[in-house]
Design an enzyme around this catalytic site. Structure first.
Site, PDB file in Angstrom:
ATOM      1  N   HIS A  87       0.845  -1.197   0.000  1.00 33.67           N
ATOM      2  CA  HIS A  87       0.000   0.000   0.000  1.00 33.67           C
ATOM      3  C   HIS A  87       0.878   1.244   0.000  1.00 33.67           C
ATOM      4  O   HIS A  87       0.627   2.198  -0.731  1.00 33.67           O
ATOM      5  CB  HIS A  87      -0.914  -0.024   1.227  1.00 33.67           C
ATOM      6  CG  HIS A  87      -1.849   1.150   1.316  1.00 33.67           C
ATOM      7  ND1 HIS A  87      -2.800   1.261   2.301  1.00 33.67           N
ATOM      8  CD2 HIS A  87      -1.956   2.280   0.572  1.00 33.67           C
ATOM      9  CE1 HIS A  87      -3.468   2.398   2.138  1.00 33.67           C
ATOM     10  NE2 HIS A  87      -2.969   3.043   1.098  1.00 33.67           N
ATOM     11  N   GLU A 109       0.563   7.505  -3.656  1.00 32.36           N
ATOM     12  CA  GLU A 109       1.515   7.300  -2.572  1.00 32.36           C
ATOM     13  C   GLU A 109       2.718   8.227  -2.702  1.00 32.36           C
ATOM     14  O   GLU A 109       3.261   8.700  -1.706  1.00 32.36           O
ATOM     15  CB  GLU A 109       1.947   5.835  -2.523  1.00 32.36           C
ATOM     16  CG  GLU A 109       0.852   4.880  -2.087  1.00 32.36           C
ATOM     17  CD  GLU A 109       0.311   5.217  -0.709  1.00 32.36           C
ATOM     18  OE1 GLU A 109       1.100   5.238   0.255  1.00 32.36           O
ATOM     19  OE2 GLU A 109      -0.902   5.464  -0.601  1.00 32.36           O
ATOM     20  N   HIS A 141       2.957  10.615   0.406  1.00 35.99           N
ATOM     21  CA  HIS A 141       3.993  10.143   1.332  1.00 35.99           C
ATOM     22  C   HIS A 141       5.415  10.278   0.792  1.00 35.99           C
ATOM     23  O   HIS A 141       6.319  10.696   1.520  1.00 35.99           O
ATOM     24  CB  HIS A 141       3.723   8.679   1.705  1.00 35.99           C
ATOM     25  CG  HIS A 141       2.389   8.466   2.343  1.00 35.99           C
ATOM     26  ND1 HIS A 141       2.091   8.909   3.617  1.00 35.99           N
ATOM     27  CD2 HIS A 141       1.254   7.867   1.881  1.00 35.99           C
ATOM     28  CE1 HIS A 141       0.848   8.591   3.918  1.00 35.99           C
ATOM     29  NE2 HIS A 141       0.305   7.962   2.886  1.00 35.99           N
TER      30      HIS A 141
END
Length: 227
Positions: A80, A122, A126
């Protein structure tokens, strides 16, 4: 001859504090975005990582399933994300606009993150907080995934129903050095959703009390949908 003292307006303390806060806010909002970002959420300022391993069959049974991930191929655990964390809380979306991710980098992650939308999300949320280039960040994602062995139970055609505690124990048995305060199990409607493992910047396992506290009830049986 004594000079007259200038007459000023003495503000009450609460009004002075309010004026100071307003002035500070105006100064801050007038700074360029790059200068503002030298604070808490500046790229590279974090304490550790969380490697989030999503159980794909649970995700694919949900309403937001990605066709790219959930059609035509059978997946078990997929990455993930690799999330920079503070001891409490986490940074996100640290660069706007986010640097471009080359197509070769995206296609090179397909075996671990089988959705272009997931990869780009992502990175924006992040990856931009790591102060790494897209290639270096996704190389680090691959290295982090390579540090974790998946327990044999999850390779079965029909994985067994396990409690959160048993899932943690299986991962600890397969990964020497991993302790119960370094891992969290996430669930959704009584099914295993995700396993989250905390790592330091060198990708060694590390305790993470705040992440660990968010685990599902450790003794609750969790269904593990078959791929």
């Amino acid at each position: 001859m004594r000079r007259a003292r200038p007459v000023g307006l003495a503000l009450p303390a609460p009004m002075l504090r309010a004026a100071f806060i307003l002035a500070a806010f105006l100064l801050w909002s007038g700074l360029p975005a790059q200068a503002q970002q030298q604070g808490r959420d500046a790229p590279g300022r974090f304490d550790f990582f969380v490697l989030a391993l999503s159980w794909s069959p649970t995700y694919c049974a949900g309403p937001k399933a990605s066709p790219q991930q959930c059609r035509g191929r059978s997946h078990r655990f997929v990455v993930h994300g690799l999330w920079p964390q503070y001891v409490r809380g986490y940074p996100d979306f640290c660069q706007s606009p986010a640097p471009y991710v080359p197509d070769a980098v995206v296609s090179g992650m397909d075996d671990l993150m089988p959705s272009k939308g997931l990869i780009l999300h992502e990175w924006r949320k992040h990856g931009t907080c790591t102060d790494l280039s897209p290639k270096s960040y996704f190389d680090l994602v691959r290295a982090a995934r390579g540090k974790v062995a998946i327990p044999p139970a999850f390779a079965a055609d029909s994985p067994p129903t396990l409690t959160g505690e048993a899932i943690e124990a299986a991962f600890m048995s397969a990964n020497p050095g991993l302790k119960d305060d370094m891992i969290a199990v996430d669930c959704n409607d009584g099914r295993l959703s995700e396993v989250r493992i905390c790592m330091n910047r060198d990708l060694g396992f590390i305790a993470c009390p705040e992440v660990n506290r968010r685990s599902c009830s450790p003794r609750r049986p969790l269904a593990i949908p078959a791929p």
